[in-house]
Write an enzyme that holds these catalytic residues in place. Structure first.
Site, PDB file in Angstrom:
ATOM      1  N   GLY A   1       2.137   2.184  11.000  1.00  0.00           N
ATOM      2  CA  GLY A   1       3.277   3.269  10.768  1.00  0.00           C
ATOM      3  C   GLY A   1       4.059   4.298  12.052  1.00  0.00           C
ATOM      4  O   GLY A   1       4.847   4.738  12.059  1.00  0.00           O
TER       5      GLY A   1
ATOM      6  N   LYS B   1       0.111   4.590  -0.418  1.00  0.00           N
ATOM      7  CA  LYS B   1      -0.778   5.637   0.245  1.00  0.00           C
ATOM      8  C   LYS B   1      -0.627   7.174  -0.197  1.00  0.00           C
ATOM      9  O   LYS B   1      -0.426   6.438  -2.350  1.00  0.00           O
ATOM     10  CB  LYS B   1       0.074   5.791   1.905  1.00  0.00           C
ATOM     11  CG  LYS B   1       0.055   4.324   2.167  1.00  0.00           C
ATOM     12  CD  LYS B   1      -0.543   4.500   4.071  1.00  0.00           C
ATOM     13  CE  LYS B   1      -0.226   3.218   4.508  1.00  0.00           C
ATOM     14  NZ  LYS B   1      -0.133   3.718   6.343  1.00  0.00           N
TER      15      LYS B   1
ATOM     16  N   ASN C   1       0.874  -1.321   0.598  1.00  0.00           N
ATOM     17  CA  ASN C   1      -0.114   0.502  -0.109  1.00  0.00           C
ATOM     18  C   ASN C   1       0.770   0.966  -0.111  1.00  0.00           C
ATOM     19  O   ASN C   1       1.874   1.664   0.959  1.00  0.00           O
ATOM     20  CB  ASN C   1      -0.886   0.022   1.170  1.00  0.00           C
ATOM     21  CG  ASN C   1      -1.719   1.460   1.376  1.00  0.00           C
ATOM     22  OD1 ASN C   1      -1.590   2.502   0.612  1.00  0.00           O
ATOM     23  ND2 ASN C   1      -2.299   1.268   2.631  1.00  0.00           N
TER      24      ASN C   1
ATOM     25  N   GLU D   1      -7.105   4.703   8.301  1.00  0.00           N
ATOM     26  CA  GLU D   1      -6.828   6.101   7.374  1.00  0.00           C
ATOM     27  C   GLU D   1      -7.872   7.037   6.857  1.00  0.00           C
ATOM     28  O   GLU D   1      -8.196   8.464   7.318  1.00  0.00           O
ATOM     29  CB  GLU D   1      -5.347   7.021   6.448  1.00  0.00           C
ATOM     30  CG  GLU D   1      -4.064   6.386   7.359  1.00  0.00           C
ATOM     31  CD  GLU D   1      -2.801   5.619   6.305  1.00  0.00           C
ATOM     32  OE1 GLU D   1      -2.578   5.649   5.376  1.00  0.00           O
ATOM     33  OE2 GLU D   1      -1.841   4.512   7.382  1.00  0.00           O
TER      34      GLU D   1
ATOM     35  N   HIS E   1      -9.130   1.252   4.761  1.00  0.00           N
ATOM     36  CA  HIS E   1      -8.500   1.359   5.448  1.00  0.00           C
ATOM     37  C   HIS E   1      -8.511   1.826   6.816  1.00  0.00           C
ATOM     38  O   HIS E   1      -9.005   3.270   6.828  1.00  0.00           O
ATOM     39  CB  HIS E   1      -6.890   1.989   4.357  1.00  0.00           C
ATOM     40  CG  HIS E   1      -5.779   2.695   5.629  1.00  0.00           C
ATOM     41  ND1 HIS E   1      -5.696   3.150   6.441  1.00  0.00           N
ATOM     42  CD2 HIS E   1      -4.588   1.451   5.241  1.00  0.00           C
ATOM     43  CE1 HIS E   1      -4.581   2.834   6.239  1.00  0.00           C
ATOM     44  NE2 HIS E   1      -3.930   2.069   6.022  1.00  0.00           N
TER      45      HIS E   1
ATOM     46  N   GLU F   1      -5.291  -4.935  10.327  1.00  0.00           N
ATOM     47  CA  GLU F   1      -4.152  -3.797  11.205  1.00  0.00           C
ATOM     48  C   GLU F   1      -4.689  -2.853  12.177  1.00  0.00           C
ATOM     49  O   GLU F   1      -5.689  -1.800  12.044  1.00  0.00           O
ATOM     50  CB  GLU F   1      -4.218  -2.656   9.928  1.00  0.00           C
ATOM     51  CG  GLU F   1      -4.272  -3.413   8.661  1.00  0.00           C
ATOM     52  CD  GLU F   1      -3.160  -2.914   7.714  1.00  0.00           C
ATOM     53  OE1 GLU F   1      -2.300  -2.548   7.273  1.00  0.00           O
ATOM     54  OE2 GLU F   1      -4.208  -1.248   7.042  1.00  0.00           O
TER      55      GLU F   1
ATOM     56  N   SER G   1       3.390  -2.034  10.718  1.00  0.00           N
ATOM     57  CA  SER G   1       4.834  -1.915  10.716  1.00  0.00           C
ATOM     58  C   SER G   1       6.070  -3.036  10.040  1.00  0.00           C
ATOM     59  O   SER G   1       6.765  -4.141  10.829  1.00  0.00           O
ATOM     60  CB  SER G   1       5.094  -1.303  12.547  1.00  0.00           C
ATOM     61  OG  SER G   1       4.948  -0.158  12.512  1.00  0.00           O
TER      62      SER G   1
HETATM   63  P1  PGA Z   1       2.741   0.076   7.567  1.00  0.00           P
HETATM   64  O1  PGA Z   1       1.622   0.653   7.377  1.00  0.00           O
HETATM   65  O2  PGA Z   1       2.960  -0.638   6.839  1.00  0.00           O
HETATM   66  O3  PGA Z   1       3.781   1.470   7.604  1.00  0.00           O
HETATM   67  O4  PGA Z   1       2.426   0.694   9.127  1.00  0.00           O
HETATM   68  C1  PGA Z   1       0.306  -0.603   6.544  1.00  0.00           C
HETATM   69  C2  PGA Z   1      -0.566   0.433   6.304  1.00  0.00           C
HETATM   70  O5  PGA Z   1      -1.487   1.271   6.579  1.00  0.00           O
HETATM   71  O6  PGA Z   1      -2.077  -1.138   5.516  1.00  0.00           O
END
Ligand code: PGA
Length: 252
Positions: A172, A11, A9, A96, A94, A166, A213
């Protein structure tokens, strides 16, 4: 047997030129791992050029969002059919998007149905926030997200959907869940609810990814768990050796 999947992803990162460069560097090695379903989810603007680059490979392309309506006055949005012109997959719900763009279990439900209609594979994201985790509400939250997000889908629509667990506190932050912890949560709060909604066979067929992460260093810990079928990778999917190492770990 569920085929392992690793989805990157990206983003809101990479211009078209940068995206092309990253894919060009990834492709030669990424192509070798046929036992893993590999998916790249760049921003919308890069979908068309990346689609062209992936032609003739078995690497999938995914969007990071869709709108649930088929067409109309929805400025700034893209329908499932529009995404389907380039992609086989779409990330839905997601954290976010839930946190910053007002997405809810209800909008997730509508988007998953729209994706089914367009024959896109949904990667449906669910996960508890830090406050919910600390309050011991993880199972309740995931149960609600699964039941409300996937409720009322037909067995046919539910077939092939991918779920990404997640934990929001792990995204992140560099603070991933533990393999055993994520495995237990998936068994107790995700597969058990899939059984309630769609029966044992769909629950056993459905791939559940871990996200939050994931790195080259910790990927094997997750992939060694019986309930975890791969990863949704954010930050590490933008790094060439790192992403390839994660895919390599999934292939083992
Ligand atoms: P990250 O994000 O691997 O940077 O923690 C995962 C995601 O948001 O799908």
């Amino acid at each position: 047997m569920r085929k392992p999947m690793v989805a990157g992803n990206w983003k809101m990162n990479k211009t078209v030129e940068q995206a092309r460069e990253l894919v060009a560097q990834l492709l030669p090695d990424l192509q070798a791992f046929h036992t893993v379903e590999r998916v790249i989810c760049p921003p919308f603007t890069a979908l068309l050029p990346i689609c062209a680059m992936l032609k003739g490979t078995d690497i999938g392309l995914g969007a990071q969002n869709i709108h649930w309506e088929a067409s109309g006055a929805y400025t700034g949005e893209e329908s499932a059919a529009m995404v389907k012109e380039f992609c086989q997959y779409v990330i839905i719900g997601h954290s976010e998007r839930r946190a910053y763009f007002g997405e809810t279990d209800e909008s997730v439900n509508k988007k998953v149905r729209a994706a089914c209609e367009a024959k896109l594979t949904s990667i449906v994201c669910i996960g508890e926030t830090l406050a919910e985790f600390e309050a011991g509400r993880t199972e309740d939250v995931l149960t609600r997200q699964v039941i409300a997000g996937l409720g009322e889908l037909t067995i046919e629509q539910a077939q092939g959907i991918v779920i990404a667990y997640e934990p929001v506190w792990a995204i992140g932050t560099g603070k991933a869940a533990t393999g055993t912890g994520a495995n237990e949560v998936i068994a107790k709060a995700i597969r058990s609810n899939l059984v309630k909604l769609f029966g044992n066979s769909i629950s056993q067929q459905t791939r559940v990814l871990y996200g939050g992460s994931v790195t080259a260093e910790n990927a094997a810990e997750f992939f060694g768990q019986p309930e975890i079928d791969g990863a949704l990778v954010g930050g590490a999917s933008l790094k060439i050796p790192g992403f390839l190492e994660i895919v390599r770990a999934a292939a083992k």
